[in-house]
Design a protein around this motif. Structure first.
Motif, PDB file in Angstrom:
ATOM      1  N   LEU A   1       0.834  -1.208   0.000  1.00  0.00           N
ATOM      2  CA  LEU A   1       0.000   0.000   0.000  1.00  0.00           C
ATOM      3  C   LEU A   1       0.867   1.256   0.000  1.00  0.00           C
ATOM      4  O   LEU A   1       0.560   2.226  -0.711  1.00  0.00           O
ATOM      5  CB  LEU A   1      -0.926  -0.005   1.210  1.00  0.00           C
ATOM      6  CG  LEU A   1      -1.857   1.210   1.359  1.00  0.00           C
ATOM      7  CD1 LEU A   1      -2.787   1.326   0.163  1.00  0.00           C
ATOM      8  CD2 LEU A   1      -2.648   1.120   2.661  1.00  0.00           C
ATOM      9  N   ALA A   2       1.948   1.239   0.772  1.00  0.00           N
ATOM     10  CA  ALA A   2       2.850   2.387   0.809  1.00  0.00           C
ATOM     11  C   ALA A   2       3.501   2.624  -0.553  1.00  0.00           C
ATOM     12  O   ALA A   2       3.627   3.772  -1.008  1.00  0.00           O
ATOM     13  CB  ALA A   2       3.923   2.174   1.880  1.00  0.00           C
ATOM     14  N   ILE A   3       3.898   1.545  -1.221  1.00  0.00           N
ATOM     15  CA  ILE A   3       4.502   1.665  -2.545  1.00  0.00           C
ATOM     16  C   ILE A   3       3.490   2.200  -3.551  1.00  0.00           C
ATOM     17  O   ILE A   3       3.807   3.070  -4.378  1.00  0.00           O
ATOM     18  CB  ILE A   3       5.058   0.310  -3.011  1.00  0.00           C
ATOM     19  CG1 ILE A   3       6.210  -0.125  -2.100  1.00  0.00           C
ATOM     20  CG2 ILE A   3       5.547   0.388  -4.460  1.00  0.00           C
ATOM     21  CD1 ILE A   3       6.731  -1.522  -2.400  1.00  0.00           C
ATOM     22  N   VAL A   4       2.255   1.688  -3.477  1.00  0.00           N
ATOM     23  CA  VAL A   4       1.211   2.136  -4.402  1.00  0.00           C
ATOM     24  C   VAL A   4       0.897   3.619  -4.188  1.00  0.00           C
ATOM     25  O   VAL A   4       0.777   4.396  -5.153  1.00  0.00           O
ATOM     26  CB  VAL A   4      -0.068   1.287  -4.221  1.00  0.00           C
ATOM     27  CG1 VAL A   4      -1.235   1.886  -5.002  1.00  0.00           C
ATOM     28  CG2 VAL A   4       0.176  -0.138  -4.674  1.00  0.00           C
ATOM     29  N   LEU A   5       0.763   4.033  -2.933  1.00  0.00           N
ATOM     30  CA  LEU A   5       0.465   5.436  -2.640  1.00  0.00           C
ATOM     31  C   LEU A   5       1.617   6.345  -3.089  1.00  0.00           C
ATOM     32  O   LEU A   5       1.377   7.440  -3.619  1.00  0.00           O
ATOM     33  CB  LEU A   5       0.199   5.614  -1.144  1.00  0.00           C
ATOM     34  CG  LEU A   5      -1.098   4.987  -0.615  1.00  0.00           C
ATOM     35  CD1 LEU A   5      -1.196   5.163   0.893  1.00  0.00           C
ATOM     36  CD2 LEU A   5      -2.307   5.604  -1.302  1.00  0.00           C
ATOM     37  N   ALA A   6       2.847   5.897  -2.859  1.00  0.00           N
ATOM     38  CA  ALA A   6       4.005   6.684  -3.307  1.00  0.00           C
ATOM     39  C   ALA A   6       4.006   6.826  -4.821  1.00  0.00           C
ATOM     40  O   ALA A   6       4.322   7.908  -5.352  1.00  0.00           O
ATOM     41  CB  ALA A   6       5.300   6.038  -2.821  1.00  0.00           C
ATOM     42  N   ALA A   7       3.630   5.759  -5.530  1.00  0.00           N
ATOM     43  CA  ALA A   7       3.589   5.819  -6.991  1.00  0.00           C
ATOM     44  C   ALA A   7       2.477   6.743  -7.476  1.00  0.00           C
ATOM     45  O   ALA A   7       2.658   7.509  -8.423  1.00  0.00           O
ATOM     46  CB  ALA A   7       3.391   4.411  -7.561  1.00  0.00           C
ATOM     47  N   LEU A   8       1.315   6.670  -6.817  1.00  0.00           N
ATOM     48  CA  LEU A   8       0.185   7.508  -7.229  1.00  0.00           C
ATOM     49  C   LEU A   8       0.467   8.988  -6.999  1.00  0.00           C
ATOM     50  O   LEU A   8       0.088   9.845  -7.808  1.00  0.00           O
ATOM     51  CB  LEU A   8      -1.080   7.095  -6.472  1.00  0.00           C
ATOM     52  CG  LEU A   8      -1.675   5.735  -6.842  1.00  0.00           C
ATOM     53  CD1 LEU A   8      -2.855   5.407  -5.927  1.00  0.00           C
ATOM     54  CD2 LEU A   8      -2.129   5.723  -8.306  1.00  0.00           C
ATOM     55  N   PHE A   9       1.127   9.301  -5.900  1.00  0.00           N
ATOM     56  CA  PHE A   9       1.400  10.693  -5.551  1.00  0.00           C
ATOM     57  C   PHE A   9       2.876  11.029  -5.760  1.00  0.00           C
ATOM     58  O   PHE A   9       3.444  11.834  -5.026  1.00  0.00           O
ATOM     59  CB  PHE A   9       1.000  10.956  -4.094  1.00  0.00           C
ATOM     60  CG  PHE A   9      -0.462  10.749  -3.821  1.00  0.00           C
ATOM     61  CD1 PHE A   9      -1.387  11.722  -4.158  1.00  0.00           C
ATOM     62  CD2 PHE A   9      -0.917   9.569  -3.254  1.00  0.00           C
ATOM     63  CE1 PHE A   9      -2.739  11.536  -3.921  1.00  0.00           C
ATOM     64  CE2 PHE A   9      -2.267   9.368  -3.008  1.00  0.00           C
ATOM     65  CZ  PHE A   9      -3.187  10.356  -3.340  1.00  0.00           C
ATOM     66  N   ALA A  10       3.476  10.410  -6.766  1.00  0.00           N
ATOM     67  CA  ALA A  10       4.893  10.616  -7.048  1.00  0.00           C
ATOM     68  C   ALA A  10       5.279  12.085  -7.220  1.00  0.00           C
ATOM     69  O   ALA A  10       6.324  12.508  -6.705  1.00  0.00           O
ATOM     70  CB  ALA A  10       5.299   9.807  -8.282  1.00  0.00           C
ATOM     71  N   PRO A  11       4.485  12.904  -7.934  1.00  0.00           N
ATOM     72  CA  PRO A  11       4.884  14.311  -8.095  1.00  0.00           C
ATOM     73  C   PRO A  11       4.993  15.073  -6.773  1.00  0.00           C
ATOM     74  O   PRO A  11       5.729  16.060  -6.692  1.00  0.00           O
ATOM     75  CB  PRO A  11       3.763  14.894  -8.976  1.00  0.00           C
ATOM     76  CG  PRO A  11       3.204  13.720  -9.700  1.00  0.00           C
ATOM     77  CD  PRO A  11       3.284  12.584  -8.726  1.00  0.00           C
ATOM     78  N   TYR A  12       4.266  14.592  -5.757  1.00  0.00           N
ATOM     79  CA  TYR A  12       4.284  15.275  -4.465  1.00  0.00           C
ATOM     80  C   TYR A  12       5.256  14.635  -3.483  1.00  0.00           C
ATOM     81  O   TYR A  12       5.677  15.271  -2.508  1.00  0.00           O
ATOM     82  CB  TYR A  12       2.878  15.268  -3.850  1.00  0.00           C
ATOM     83  CG  TYR A  12       1.819  15.805  -4.771  1.00  0.00           C
ATOM     84  CD1 TYR A  12       1.627  17.176  -4.932  1.00  0.00           C
ATOM     85  CD2 TYR A  12       1.013  14.942  -5.506  1.00  0.00           C
ATOM     86  CE1 TYR A  12       0.659  17.673  -5.791  1.00  0.00           C
ATOM     87  CE2 TYR A  12       0.044  15.432  -6.372  1.00  0.00           C
ATOM     88  CZ  TYR A  12      -0.127  16.793  -6.504  1.00  0.00           C
ATOM     89  OH  TYR A  12      -1.085  17.269  -7.362  1.00  0.00           O
ATOM     90  N   VAL A  13       5.604  13.371  -3.723  1.00  0.00           N
ATOM     91  CA  VAL A  13       6.467  12.636  -2.794  1.00  0.00           C
ATOM     92  C   VAL A  13       7.922  12.659  -3.237  1.00  0.00           C
ATOM     93  O   VAL A  13       8.826  12.779  -2.395  1.00  0.00           O
ATOM     94  CB  VAL A  13       5.979  11.182  -2.653  1.00  0.00           C
ATOM     95  CG1 VAL A  13       6.909  10.384  -1.744  1.00  0.00           C
ATOM     96  CG2 VAL A  13       4.552  11.144  -2.129  1.00  0.00           C
ATOM     97  N   ALA A  14       8.165  12.544  -4.527  1.00  0.00           N
ATOM     98  CA  ALA A  14       9.542  12.486  -5.038  1.00  0.00           C
ATOM     99  C   ALA A  14      10.284  13.787  -4.730  1.00  0.00           C
ATOM    100  O   ALA A  14       9.762  14.878  -4.978  1.00  0.00           O
ATOM    101  CB  ALA A  14       9.533  12.230  -6.540  1.00  0.00           C
ATOM    102  N   PRO A  15      11.499  13.679  -4.215  1.00  0.00           N
ATOM    103  CA  PRO A  15      12.240  14.893  -3.852  1.00  0.00           C
ATOM    104  C   PRO A  15      12.849  15.636  -5.033  1.00  0.00           C
ATOM    105  O   PRO A  15      13.294  16.777  -4.872  1.00  0.00           O
ATOM    106  CB  PRO A  15      13.334  14.358  -2.933  1.00  0.00           C
ATOM    107  CG  PRO A  15      13.542  12.953  -3.372  1.00  0.00           C
ATOM    108  CD  PRO A  15      12.201  12.462  -3.813  1.00  0.00           C
TER     109      PRO A  15
END
Length: 298
Positions: free
Chosen positions: A45-59
């Motif tokens: 779930l954490a990986i999926v959420l990170a992928a979905l919100f990549a523009p906001y999570v990726a540094p």
């Protein structure tokens, strides 16, 4: 295709009337009580959420290169997991790469489940000549190991997301069709199915009310175990240059690009492979937890 062969556990839910709502409620309660399954589900779930919100999570921008910052070590300022051979932030590329890796891990399995399940139900219920034609064609694919078959199909079709998904679908359809056909034959010979046909029920009515509900559980259980295989195969195709093409971020492609730097920055080169391992292992353990929860004997 011995590495994706079926087992008796995959066809455990047969020989009775369609599972009731209470059965699925009990399955849900068993899964919730399984700590390993829930931990793996939380990681996925954490990986999926990170992928979905990549523009906001990726540094950082996963495509931005900087030759002055190439192969920075893990923990470098501003780059938690270091940089790759072109100076791109590895953490950002891992997060964005999860999108393609998850899609190519799950999409082929979903499509193959629908196609293989349909072929298996038709072959198992119809029997006779139709069963022979469908299953003999399916048997042809068993002559080739899944990895070799995926590489051969992807090599003929060429690199790309669509071609990779198509090649993996052809790899998984035979095993899923075999599971569906085996379960359908067993259900077709049950007394309650014979009684329904004797009372004048149509074939479609029998399939809809008796076959499909009984086939769904074991198919889902078996298909979930193929997601980890699909992720590994898709990453392997990208590693060989037969999957995703640069500069798209994808874990297998990242692993291939960083392998040349393994003696200079070994930790940087290991990280994409570690992500593939953790994700596929979590899906595999979740599949085992689902299978155990659906096992009536337990």
């Amino acid at each position: 295709m011995s590495d994706v062969a079926t087992t008796k556990a995959d066809i455990a839910i047969v020989g009775r009337r369609p599972p009731s709502r209470s059965f699925w409620n009990n399955v849900g309660r068993r899964i919730v009580r399984d700590r390993v399954t829930m931990i793996c589900a939380a990681i996925i779930l954490a990986i999926v959420l990170a992928a979905l919100f990549a523009p906001y999570v990726a540094p950082a921008d996963p495509y931005r290169t900087s030759m002055a910052r190439r192969l920075l070590p893990v923990g470098a300022p501003g780059h938690l997991l270091g940089t790759d051979e072109l100076g791109r932030d590895i953490l950002s590329r891992l997060i964005y790469g999860a999108r393609l890796s998850l899609v190519m891990g799950m999409a082929p399995v979903v499509i193959a489940t629908l196609v293989g399940g349909l072929l298996g139900v038709v072959a198992g219920y119809a029997g006779g000549f139709k069963n022979m034609v469908i299953m003999r064609v399916i048997d042809i694919f068993y002559a080739f190991p899944s990895v070799l078959l995926a590489v051969a199909i992807a090599g003929v079709l060429g690199a790309g997301v669509g071609n990779t998904i198509f090649s993996l679908v052809l790899v998984f359809v035979p095993s899923l069709a075999r599971v569906a056909e085996s379960i359908t034959i067993q259900i077709r010979n049950q007394d309650y199915v014979e009684a329904a046909l004797a009372t004048g029920a149509s074939d479609w009515s029998v399939v809809r009310h008796h076959i499909i509900p009984n086939v769904t559980g074991p198919i889902i259980s078996y298909a979930s175990s193929l997601i980890s295989v699909s992720i590994v195969l898709a990453s392997g195709l990208s590693f060989l240059g037969l999957g995703i093409t640069p500069p798209e971020p994808e874990w297998g492609l990242m692993l291939n690009a960083l392998r040349q730097a393994i003696y200079v920055a070994p930790m940087n080169a290991v990280i994409p492979g570690l992500m593939i391992f953790v994700t596929s292992m979590c899906f595999n353990l979740m599949s085992e937890g689902l299978r155990a929860a659906m096992d009536v004997k337990q």
